[in-house]
Design an enzyme around this catalytic site. Structure first.
Site, short mmCIF file in Angstrom:
data_model
loop_
_atom_site.label_atom_id
_atom_site.label_comp_id
_atom_site.label_asym_id
_atom_site.label_seq_id
_atom_site.Cartn_x
_atom_site.Cartn_y
_atom_site.Cartn_z
N SER A 108 1.65 -16.54 -2.66
CA SER A 108 1.65 -15.12 -3.00
C SER A 108 2.82 -14.44 -2.31
CB SER A 108 0.33 -14.47 -2.55
OG SER A 108 0.42 -13.06 -2.62
N TYR B 156 -5.68 -12.53 4.39
CA TYR B 156 -5.21 -13.09 3.11
C TYR B 156 -3.73 -13.46 3.20
CZ TYR B 156 -3.74 -13.35 -1.77
OH TYR B 156 -3.19 -13.76 -2.95
#
Length: 251
Positions: free
Chosen positions: A146, A159
């Site tokens: 990501s 995250y």
């Protein structure tokens, strides 16, 4: 015929979001695809659609947070499709909250899915990849990380840390796999339309994500699938090692 024709792939996270799009695109290119995720009904439906479109797919219900589940899935895939030469780790969870909330349950789930889960899948298919490459074929490990691996977002600390770990893991694995002719690619998508946001239980953070979608216009899952098909379709001596893909409006 394409560079992908006749290959065999495992796609994790194939029940929702980016995973199904990747599986469909690879199948369209002549790849036999093992669909791996927890939601068996969704996998069966996707496999049926791929088969109806002339492709080959099998649905394999598995939980990447379980050693036994991943091992059993690998055994079933080998029995049905033989050796795998393309592994796409697309499974992931995103559970943002302020770190002061101390949500150990969320931290554990993200780490076990986004990092350790990837490692379990890699362990299950490393021999396949190295043997495929040694036999003169093309072998690919593609990890979906990501943009959050290195762009900082408040309340997404854990995250982002898991995705930074995955990006670093991908780079490090190239030192082990590259000399064995196994390609490793790390893909870092920006804002993408998926079900990740539906798991957020913080109303304020979910609202912020919705506002970003409205302002920036997210990528479609098919955009990521197109990129991964391109990456895996390069000649075997070409490794696109690190790719960031963003909506045009995202800085």
């Amino acid at each position: 015929m394409t560079e992908l024709q006749g290959r065999t792939a495992v796609v994790t996270g194939a029940a929702s979001g980016i995973g199904p799009a990747i599986a469909r695109r690879l199948a369209d290119e002549g790849v036999r695809v093992a669909l791996l995720a927890r939601r068996e009904e969704r996998l069966a439906d996707l496999a049926g659609k791929i088969e109806a479109n002339g492709g080959r797919a099998i649905a394999v219900s598995a939980d990447v947070t379980s050693d036994a589940s991943v091992a059993a899935a690998a055994e079933r895939i080998h029995e049905a499709l033989g050796r795998v030469d393309l592994v796409v780790n697309a499974a992931g969870v995103m559970l943002p909250n302020p770190i002061e909330d101390g949500r150990v349950d969320e931290w554990t789930r993200m780490i076990d899915t986004n990092v350790t889960g990837v490692l379990r899948v890699i362990r299950a298919f490393t021999t396949d990849l190295t043997e495929a490459a040694a036999a003169g074929g093309t072998a690919d490990l593609v990890n979906v990380s990501s943009i959050g691996a290195h762009v900082l977002f408040p309340n997404y600390a854990v995250y982002g840390a898991t995705k930074a770990a995955l990006t670093q893991l991908s780079a490090s694995l190239r030192t082990e796999f590259g000399p064995k002719d196994v390609r490793v690619t790390n893909v870092e998508p920006g804002l993408t339309e998926s079900e990740l946001g539906e798991q957020i239980d913080n109303a304020d953070l979910r609202g912020q994500l919705d506002q970003m979608h409205d302002a920036l216009g997210p990528l479609a899952a098919d955009d990521i699938a197109d990129l991964i098909a391109y990456v895996a379709g390069r000649p075997r001596n070409v490794n696109l090692r690190q790719i960031v893909i963003l909506p045009t409006r995202q800085a």
